[in-house]
Scaffold this motif. Sequence first.
Motif, PDB file in Angstrom:
ATOM      1  N   LYS A  24      -1.956  76.500 -10.888  1.00 34.30           N
ATOM      2  CA  LYS A  24      -1.460  75.407 -10.014  1.00 34.30           C
ATOM      3  C   LYS A  24      -0.524  74.478 -10.789  1.00 34.30           C
ATOM      4  N   PHE A  92      -1.732  66.777  -7.290  1.00 34.20           N
ATOM      5  CA  PHE A  92      -1.398  67.789  -6.270  1.00 34.20           C
ATOM      6  C   PHE A  92      -1.969  69.166  -6.619  1.00 34.20           C
ATOM      7  N   SER A  98      -5.039  66.147  -1.677  1.00 30.13           N
ATOM      8  CA  SER A  98      -5.551  65.584  -0.411  1.00 30.13           C
ATOM      9  C   SER A  98      -6.690  64.618  -0.709  1.00 30.13           C
ATOM     10  N   ALA A 167       1.914  62.844   2.982  1.00 28.26           N
ATOM     11  CA  ALA A 167       1.776  63.159   4.403  1.00 28.26           C
ATOM     12  C   ALA A 167       0.601  62.410   5.007  1.00 28.26           C
ATOM     13  N   PHE A 207      12.251  68.626   6.024  1.00 32.33           N
ATOM     14  CA  PHE A 207      11.389  67.650   5.347  1.00 32.33           C
ATOM     15  C   PHE A 207      12.234  66.472   4.847  1.00 32.33           C
TER      16      PHE A 207
HETATM   17  C1  HXC Z   1      -6.641  70.010   2.483  1.00 36.35           C
HETATM   18  C2  HXC Z   1      -4.563  70.581   1.743  1.00 36.35           C
HETATM   19  C3  HXC Z   1      -3.978  69.535   2.515  1.00 36.35           C
HETATM   20  C4  HXC Z   1      -4.849  68.739   3.300  1.00 36.35           C
HETATM   21  C5  HXC Z   1      -2.401  70.564   1.461  1.00 36.35           C
HETATM   22  N1  HXC Z   1      -3.544  71.189   1.126  1.00 36.35           N
HETATM   23  N2  HXC Z   1      -2.629  69.562   2.317  1.00 36.35           N
HETATM   24  N3  HXC Z   1      -5.879  70.808   1.733  1.00 36.35           N
HETATM   25  N4  HXC Z   1      -6.172  69.014   3.240  1.00 36.35           N
HETATM   26  N5  HXC Z   1      -4.385  67.738   4.026  1.00 36.35           N
HETATM   27  C6  HXC Z   1      -3.706  72.309   0.215  1.00 36.35           C
HETATM   28  C7  HXC Z   1      -3.082  73.603   0.753  1.00 36.35           C
HETATM   29  O1  HXC Z   1      -3.992  74.260   1.606  1.00 36.35           O
HETATM   30  C8  HXC Z   1      -2.847  74.361  -0.539  1.00 36.35           C
HETATM   31  O2  HXC Z   1      -4.075  74.904  -0.979  1.00 36.35           O
HETATM   32  C9  HXC Z   1      -2.464  73.273  -1.523  1.00 36.35           C
HETATM   33  O3  HXC Z   1      -2.964  72.065  -0.976  1.00 36.35           O
HETATM   34  C10 HXC Z   1      -0.977  73.122  -1.709  1.00 36.35           C
HETATM   35  O4  HXC Z   1      -0.379  73.036  -0.428  1.00 36.35           O
HETATM   36  P1  HXC Z   1       0.919  73.898  -0.018  1.00 36.35           P
HETATM   37  O5  HXC Z   1       1.032  73.829   1.460  1.00 36.35           O
HETATM   38  O6  HXC Z   1       0.846  75.245  -0.641  1.00 36.35           O
HETATM   39  O7  HXC Z   1       2.072  73.071  -0.734  1.00 36.35           O
HETATM   40  P2  HXC Z   1       3.544  72.772  -0.223  1.00 36.35           P
HETATM   41  O8  HXC Z   1       4.182  74.039   0.287  1.00 36.35           O
HETATM   42  O9  HXC Z   1       4.215  72.044  -1.322  1.00 36.35           O
HETATM   43  O10 HXC Z   1       3.364  71.811   1.048  1.00 36.35           O
HETATM   44  C11 HXC Z   1       2.785  70.539   0.876  1.00 36.35           C
HETATM   45  C12 HXC Z   1       2.528  69.890   2.258  1.00 36.35           C
HETATM   46  C13 HXC Z   1       1.729  70.845   3.161  1.00 36.35           C
HETATM   47  C14 HXC Z   1       3.882  69.570   2.898  1.00 36.35           C
HETATM   48  C15 HXC Z   1       1.804  68.566   2.009  1.00 36.35           C
HETATM   49  O11 HXC Z   1       0.584  71.334   2.426  1.00 36.35           O
HETATM   50  C16 HXC Z   1       1.253  70.205   4.413  1.00 36.35           C
HETATM   51  O12 HXC Z   1       2.002  70.072   5.365  1.00 36.35           O
HETATM   52  N6  HXC Z   1      -0.054  69.828   4.410  1.00 36.35           N
HETATM   53  C17 HXC Z   1      -0.671  69.176   5.582  1.00 36.35           C
HETATM   54  C18 HXC Z   1      -0.135  67.785   5.720  1.00 36.35           C
HETATM   55  C19 HXC Z   1      -0.759  67.031   6.867  1.00 36.35           C
HETATM   56  O13 HXC Z   1      -0.581  67.368   8.061  1.00 36.35           O
HETATM   57  N7  HXC Z   1      -1.493  66.015   6.513  1.00 36.35           N
HETATM   58  C20 HXC Z   1      -2.064  65.115   7.523  1.00 36.35           C
HETATM   59  C21 HXC Z   1      -3.522  65.141   7.454  1.00 36.35           C
HETATM   60  S1  HXC Z   1      -4.095  64.022   8.688  1.00 36.35           S
HETATM   61  P3  HXC Z   1      -4.163  76.312  -1.745  1.00 36.35           P
HETATM   62  O14 HXC Z   1      -5.610  76.494  -1.995  1.00 36.35           O
HETATM   63  O15 HXC Z   1      -3.532  77.318  -0.834  1.00 36.35           O
HETATM   64  O16 HXC Z   1      -3.358  76.124  -2.984  1.00 36.35           O
HETATM   65  C22 HXC Z   1      -4.000  62.474   8.024  1.00 36.35           C
HETATM   66  C23 HXC Z   1      -4.386  61.385   8.989  1.00 36.35           C
HETATM   67  C24 HXC Z   1      -4.675  60.116   8.290  1.00 36.35           C
HETATM   68  O17 HXC Z   1      -3.689  62.271   6.899  1.00 36.35           O
HETATM   69  C25 HXC Z   1      -5.105  59.014   9.263  1.00 36.35           C
HETATM   70  C26 HXC Z   1      -5.532  57.771   8.499  1.00 36.35           C
HETATM   71  C27 HXC Z   1      -6.236  56.777   9.354  1.00 36.35           C
END
Ligand code: HXC
Length: 373
Positions: A24, A92, A98, A167, A207
């Motif tokens: 990673k 990260f 996360s 995010a 993005f």
């Molecule tokens: C758990 C997560 C995660 C998340 C990423 N990962 N986001 N795991 N929860 N929110 C994990 C992936 O599964 C992956 O695991 C590793 O992190 C790296 O992610 P990648 O997708 O491979 O990296 P990248 O291509 O650089 O993309 C990064 C990213 C994308 C753009 C952030 O992962 C993404 O879109 N994630 C979701 C973002 C999202 O929708 N967040 C909102 C959550 S809701 P592995 O094991 O495969 O390496 C929220 C609401 C808050 O936050 C409200 C507050 C009141």
Amino acid sequence: MHEDKSEKLYEMKKLAEAGGGQEKVDVQHSKGKLTARERIDLLLDEGSFVELDKYVTHRNDESETKKFFGDGVITGFGKINGRKIFVYAYDFTILGGSLGEMASKKIVKIMDKAIKVGAPLIGILDSGGARIQEGVMSLDGYGDIFYRNTTASGIIPQITASIGPCAGGAVYSPAMTDFVIMVENVGQMFVTGPEVVKEVLSQDVSFEELGGAITHSTKSGVAHLVASNEYDCMEKIKKLLTYLPQNNRQDPPTLESNDDPNRLDSNLINILPENPYHPYDIKEIILNIVDNHDFFEIHETFASNIVVGFARLGGRSIGIIANQPMILAGAMDIDSSNKSARFIRFCDSFNIPIVTLVDTPDICLVLIKNIMA
Ligand code: HXC
């Protein structure tokens, strides 16, 4: 017996410092990003970092999510140019940085300590937002963080660096801090990603368009500063801190200035045009007034019809607000009003005297034209 224990501790330390593992870390580096530990090393005075809660892991069932020491965020305190600061950096390489329940508790602890001690708080963001596997516990953790962002506001300076995707929940908290600095082509801040935007609004956005440094430093105004890379980002944070006090009960540091406070500048008169309808660059005036021609501009590319930033006079930190006749004739509109009001509130909270340079035809004619139409 003793040897066994110290060997175990050594193994734990190695594991904790390896983050999400070499694979990673390699991916992180291949994206041109440093790891959370490398970032903290770059930011703080050498050897000053004291890490807290290094061996914390999440409380979920391990079959759901692998456990990692530190739980995806590194927290602690250290020094920048000899001054105490508190810092947290999302890792990260661990579950995409996360935020789960325990990670939020670590951040909350650091925030409480920073408020109690009265020292600046710096967050380094590179996070996928709420950890999906921890559901509502993660959202609850964000609630605790946001609450502290508001209670710390005006008490201690809060600075955020966005060096990677930020995010969901990972973007609300930075937006409540005093200064956000984004690294170009690396930092991205969005509530929800392009795929959801496509699904809900049928719009194709990248993005970068959605939440990149250019978008936030020119359109939304969320980013106060843009850095060309991570090294530049850390240098900018260090420089920004030189203008700020530790907290709202202290004055900003006074630095030795070799610029004579009685210096006269005969060039100033040449910058102002004789015809009042001709524009000129207010930044030339600012640079000629302040110590060593050194002006640290905030929100440079957002609402540029007003110029705000920090400088020094006689070695003392000041905030400058100046209409910019080069843009919209220096007339005020909504964005420039918000920009300057926010800057004034910050200076007011942190005992930074303000110097105002006024040259404006009053409210924005373009705005009036639009209203009349
Ligand atoms: C758990 C997560 C995660 C998340 C990423 N990962 N986001 N795991 N929860 N929110 C994990 C992936 O599964 C992956 O695991 C590793 O992190 C790296 O992610 P990648 O997708 O491979 O990296 P990248 O291509 O650089 O993309 C990064 C990213 C994308 C753009 C952030 O992962 C993404 O879109 N994630 C979701 C973002 C999202 O929708 N967040 C909102 C959550 S809701 P592995 O094991 O495969 O390496 C929220 C609401 C808050 O936050 C409200 C507050 C009141």
